[in-house]
Motif scaffolding. Structure first.
Motif, PDB file in Angstrom:
ATOM      1  N   VAL A 104       0.861  -1.184   0.000  1.00 39.03           N
ATOM      2  CA  VAL A 104       0.000   0.000   0.000  1.00 39.03           C
ATOM      3  C   VAL A 104       0.895   1.231   0.000  1.00 39.03           C
ATOM      4  CG1 VAL A 104      -1.841   1.244   1.192  1.00 39.03           C
ATOM      5  CG2 VAL A 104      -1.746  -1.261   1.322  1.00 39.03           C
ATOM      6  N   THR A 105       0.631   2.162  -0.894  1.00 37.78           N
ATOM      7  CA  THR A 105       1.461   3.369  -0.934  1.00 37.78           C
ATOM      8  C   THR A 105       1.377   4.081   0.420  1.00 37.78           C
ATOM      9  OG1 THR A 105      -0.367   4.605  -1.959  1.00 37.78           O
ATOM     10  CG2 THR A 105       1.301   3.672  -3.428  1.00 37.78           C
ATOM     11  N   SER A 106       2.521   4.497   0.912  1.00 38.84           N
ATOM     12  CA  SER A 106       2.646   4.986   2.279  1.00 38.84           C
ATOM     13  C   SER A 106       1.852   6.269   2.528  1.00 38.84           C
ATOM     14  CB  SER A 106       4.123   5.232   2.592  1.00 38.84           C
ATOM     15  OG  SER A 106       4.274   5.783   3.881  1.00 38.84           O
ATOM     16  N   TRP A 107       1.035   6.227   3.571  1.00 38.14           N
ATOM     17  CA  TRP A 107       0.301   7.429   3.985  1.00 38.14           C
ATOM     18  C   TRP A 107       1.264   8.514   4.432  1.00 38.14           C
ATOM     19  CZ3 TRP A 107      -4.695   9.203   4.248  1.00 38.14           C
ATOM     20  CH2 TRP A 107      -4.942  10.277   5.104  1.00 38.14           C
ATOM     21  N   ARG A 108       2.391   8.092   4.985  1.00 37.93           N
ATOM     22  CA  ARG A 108       3.356   9.032   5.569  1.00 37.93           C
ATOM     23  C   ARG A 108       3.960   9.973   4.536  1.00 37.93           C
ATOM     24  NH1 ARG A 108       7.814   5.972   8.856  1.00 37.93           N
ATOM     25  NH2 ARG A 108       9.309   6.845   7.401  1.00 37.93           N
ATOM     26  N   MET A 109       3.993   9.570   3.278  1.00 37.17           N
ATOM     27  CA  MET A 109       4.624  10.409   2.258  1.00 37.17           C
ATOM     28  C   MET A 109       3.624  11.351   1.584  1.00 37.17           C
ATOM     29  SD  MET A 109       5.177   7.846  -0.979  1.00 37.17           S
ATOM     30  CE  MET A 109       3.770   7.125  -1.847  1.00 37.17           C
ATOM     31  N   ILE A 110       2.359  11.234   1.949  1.00 34.64           N
ATOM     32  CA  ILE A 110       1.332  12.062   1.316  1.00 34.64           C
ATOM     33  C   ILE A 110       1.343  13.467   1.900  1.00 34.64           C
ATOM     34  CG2 ILE A 110      -1.167  12.380   1.095  1.00 34.64           C
ATOM     35  CD1 ILE A 110      -1.443   9.404   0.789  1.00 34.64           C
ATOM     36  N   THR A 111       1.332  14.462   1.026  1.00 29.27           N
ATOM     37  CA  THR A 111       1.278  15.858   1.465  1.00 29.27           C
ATOM     38  C   THR A 111      -0.126  16.417   1.277  1.00 29.27           C
ATOM     39  OG1 THR A 111       2.127  18.099   1.083  1.00 29.27           O
ATOM     40  CG2 THR A 111       2.100  16.609  -0.800  1.00 29.27           C
ATOM     41  N   ARG A 112      -0.559  17.218   2.213  1.00 28.44           N
ATOM     42  CA  ARG A 112      -1.875  17.823   2.133  1.00 28.44           C
ATOM     43  C   ARG A 112      -1.843  19.140   1.363  1.00 28.44           C
ATOM     44  NH1 ARG A 112      -3.838  20.170   7.639  1.00 28.44           N
ATOM     45  NH2 ARG A 112      -2.154  21.572   7.013  1.00 28.44           N
ATOM     46  N   ASP A 113      -0.759  19.912   1.531  1.00 29.27           N
ATOM     47  CA  ASP A 113      -0.716  21.263   0.984  1.00 29.27           C
ATOM     48  C   ASP A 113      -0.557  21.306  -0.532  1.00 29.27           C
ATOM     49  OD1 ASP A 113      -0.981  22.206   3.563  1.00 29.27           O
ATOM     50  OD2 ASP A 113       1.176  22.333   3.895  1.00 29.27           O
ATOM     51  N   ASP A 114       0.119  20.320  -1.107  1.00 28.41           N
ATOM     52  CA  ASP A 114       0.322  20.287  -2.558  1.00 28.41           C
ATOM     53  C   ASP A 114      -0.013  18.879  -3.050  1.00 28.41           C
ATOM     54  OD1 ASP A 114       0.985  20.806  -5.137  1.00 28.41           O
ATOM     55  OD2 ASP A 114       3.136  21.093  -4.798  1.00 28.41           O
ATOM     56  N   PRO A 115      -1.305  18.535  -3.080  1.00 29.90           N
ATOM     57  CA  PRO A 115      -1.705  17.144  -3.306  1.00 29.90           C
ATOM     58  C   PRO A 115      -1.280  16.560  -4.650  1.00 29.90           C
ATOM     59  CG  PRO A 115      -3.597  18.603  -3.466  1.00 29.90           C
ATOM     60  CD  PRO A 115      -2.470  19.410  -2.914  1.00 29.90           C
ATOM     61  N   LEU A 120       3.006  11.890  -8.364  1.00 23.84           N
ATOM     62  CA  LEU A 120       4.352  11.427  -8.676  1.00 23.84           C
ATOM     63  C   LEU A 120       4.832  10.426  -7.631  1.00 23.84           C
ATOM     64  CD1 LEU A 120       6.954  11.542 -10.323  1.00 23.84           C
ATOM     65  CD2 LEU A 120       7.624  13.571  -9.005  1.00 23.84           C
ATOM     66  N   ARG A 121       4.643  10.759  -6.366  1.00 20.30           N
ATOM     67  CA  ARG A 121       5.087   9.864  -5.301  1.00 20.30           C
ATOM     68  C   ARG A 121       4.363   8.522  -5.370  1.00 20.30           C
ATOM     69  NH1 ARG A 121       5.015  14.338  -0.361  1.00 20.30           N
ATOM     70  NH2 ARG A 121       6.812  15.544  -1.104  1.00 20.30           N
ATOM     71  N   GLY A 122       3.062   8.576  -5.613  1.00 15.46           N
ATOM     72  CA  GLY A 122       2.295   7.338  -5.703  1.00 15.46           C
ATOM     73  C   GLY A 122       2.708   6.477  -6.878  1.00 15.46           C
ATOM     74  N   THR A 123       3.050   7.122  -7.992  1.00 19.11           N
ATOM     75  CA  THR A 123       3.488   6.372  -9.174  1.00 19.11           C
ATOM     76  C   THR A 123       4.808   5.662  -8.912  1.00 19.11           C
ATOM     77  OG1 THR A 123       2.353   7.910 -10.670  1.00 19.11           O
ATOM     78  CG2 THR A 123       4.097   6.558 -11.620  1.00 19.11           C
ATOM     79  N   ILE A 124       5.754   6.374  -8.299  1.00 20.08           N
ATOM     80  CA  ILE A 124       7.052   5.762  -7.983  1.00 20.08           C
ATOM     81  C   ILE A 124       6.867   4.608  -7.017  1.00 20.08           C
ATOM     82  CG2 ILE A 124       9.289   6.155  -6.891  1.00 20.08           C
ATOM     83  CD1 ILE A 124       9.099   9.072  -7.853  1.00 20.08           C
ATOM     84  N   ALA A 157      -5.844   6.723  -9.328  1.00 16.26           N
ATOM     85  CA  ALA A 157      -5.132   5.751  -8.498  1.00 16.26           C
ATOM     86  C   ALA A 157      -5.243   4.355  -9.107  1.00 16.26           C
ATOM     87  CB  ALA A 157      -5.688   5.752  -7.081  1.00 16.26           C
ATOM     88  N   ARG A 158      -6.445   4.013  -9.547  1.00 12.01           N
ATOM     89  CA  ARG A 158      -6.637   2.701 -10.196  1.00 12.01           C
ATOM     90  C   ARG A 158      -5.794   2.582 -11.454  1.00 12.01           C
ATOM     91  NH1 ARG A 158     -11.901   2.408 -13.454  1.00 12.01           N
ATOM     92  NH2 ARG A 158     -10.508   3.740 -14.686  1.00 12.01           N
ATOM     93  N   ASN A 159      -5.799   3.635 -12.275  1.00 14.64           N
ATOM     94  CA  ASN A 159      -5.036   3.591 -13.526  1.00 14.64           C
ATOM     95  C   ASN A 159      -3.529   3.531 -13.271  1.00 14.64           C
ATOM     96  OD1 ASN A 159      -7.411   3.666 -14.924  1.00 14.64           O
ATOM     97  ND2 ASN A 159      -7.310   5.849 -15.416  1.00 14.64           N
ATOM     98  N   THR A 160      -3.081   4.170 -12.195  1.00 17.52           N
ATOM     99  CA  THR A 160      -1.659   4.101 -11.845  1.00 17.52           C
ATOM    100  C   THR A 160      -1.259   2.663 -11.567  1.00 17.52           C
ATOM    101  OG1 THR A 160      -1.666   6.345 -10.910  1.00 17.52           O
ATOM    102  CG2 THR A 160       0.096   4.867 -10.202  1.00 17.52           C
ATOM    103  N   GLN A 161      -2.096   1.952 -10.816  1.00 19.04           N
ATOM    104  CA  GLN A 161      -1.824   0.550 -10.522  1.00 19.04           C
ATOM    105  C   GLN A 161      -1.778  -0.279 -11.805  1.00 19.04           C
ATOM    106  OE1 GLN A 161      -4.577   1.005  -6.545  1.00 19.04           O
ATOM    107  NE2 GLN A 161      -4.875  -0.791  -7.800  1.00 19.04           N
ATOM    108  N   LEU A 162      -2.744  -0.054 -12.676  1.00 21.24           N
ATOM    109  CA  LEU A 162      -2.827  -0.840 -13.909  1.00 21.24           C
ATOM    110  C   LEU A 162      -1.627  -0.592 -14.810  1.00 21.24           C
ATOM    111  CD1 LEU A 162      -6.628  -0.436 -14.745  1.00 21.24           C
ATOM    112  CD2 LEU A 162      -5.480  -2.458 -13.848  1.00 21.24           C
ATOM    113  N   LEU A 163      -1.245   0.678 -14.942  1.00 23.75           N
ATOM    114  CA  LEU A 163      -0.142   1.020 -15.846  1.00 23.75           C
ATOM    115  C   LEU A 163       1.212   0.587 -15.293  1.00 23.75           C
ATOM    116  CD1 LEU A 163      -1.300   4.581 -16.953  1.00 23.75           C
ATOM    117  CD2 LEU A 163      -1.066   2.585 -18.434  1.00 23.75           C
ATOM    118  N   ALA A 164       1.442   0.854 -14.009  1.00 22.47           N
ATOM    119  CA  ALA A 164       2.763   0.606 -13.424  1.00 22.47           C
ATOM    120  C   ALA A 164       3.047  -0.867 -13.206  1.00 22.47           C
ATOM    121  CB  ALA A 164       2.898   1.350 -12.092  1.00 22.47           C
TER     122      ALA A 164
END
Length: 207
Positions: A104-115, A120-124, A157-164
């Motif tokens: 699961v992509t880490s909640w800790r790396m998610i930023t609120r101010d610049d979503p 990019l982070r989720g794709t990596i 998010a779904r498409n990121t999973q499918l593509l990556a």
């Protein structure tokens, strides 16, 4: 036992390491706690009359995937390696020693101010999870920190999973990072460090 006999590929127990990651645990700690919890589950099942071989087929690991691409790849590989070693010690057949991992992509790396940076982070992180061999991957929507994700963010998010993973065919390759010096070295380092935290011994798997 009922799950193993009646529901085929369904796994009845989850070793969830996301709370450790959310609380700030490092990669070695997340890995060590996953292994220790998995061993505790196997011991509890064995005491209840469930063999280690059956227990191994019923345990899944839920692990974080971060934007630190190579560390994520190495950590997933290290978990698989150490869990296989534990299975070997417990007499589990080689074909059943695999660590089923739900990344699961880490909640800790998610930023609120610049979503939108989260895209990019989720794709990596998703790509790293696929290269690391995760059987299941969940990509958190980029606006998760704002509350209930929008329809658009869920679709992305779904498409990121499918593509990556799927459309790139990375998820269909056995250990695509295997043999790369840096990944192998980092995998060995993480495995040894986590093994030491868990057992007090210096190395895992004879490295």
């Amino acid at each position: 036992v009922t799950t193993a006999k009646r529901f085929g590929d369904v796994r009845g127990l989850v070793v969830d390491t996301l709370p450790y990651d959310n609380a700030g645990a490092g990669d070695v700690q997340v890995l060590a706690y996953a292994l220790a919890t998995g061993v505790a589950y196997v011991r509890a099942l064995d005491a209840a009359g469930v063999s280690p071989s059956t227990a191994f087929t019923q345990i899944a690991f839920r692990v974080p995937a971060s934007a630190d691409q190579f560390t994520t790849i190495a950590r997933l590989r290290a978990l698989r390696r150490c869990w296989a070693r534990i299975g070997e010690v417990l007499g589990v057949a080689e074909a059943e020693r695999g660590a089923f991992q739900h990344a699961v992509t880490s909640w800790r790396m998610i930023t609120r101010d610049d979503p939108y940076v989260n895209l990019l982070r989720g794709t990596i992180a998703t790509f790293a999870a696929a290269v690391g061999g995760a059987e299941v991957i969940t990509t958190l929507p980029f606006d998760t920190a704002h509350g209930l994700p929008s329809e658009s963010s869920r679709r992305m998010a779904r498409n990121t999973q499918l593509l990556a993973s799927d459309e790139s065919n990375v998820g269909k390759v056995t250990d695509p990072a295997g043999g790369a010096y840096w990944v192998e070295s980092l995998t060995n380092s993480l495995a040894d460090a986590a093994w030491k935290v868990m057992t007090g011994r210096m190395t895992c798997c004879g490295n």
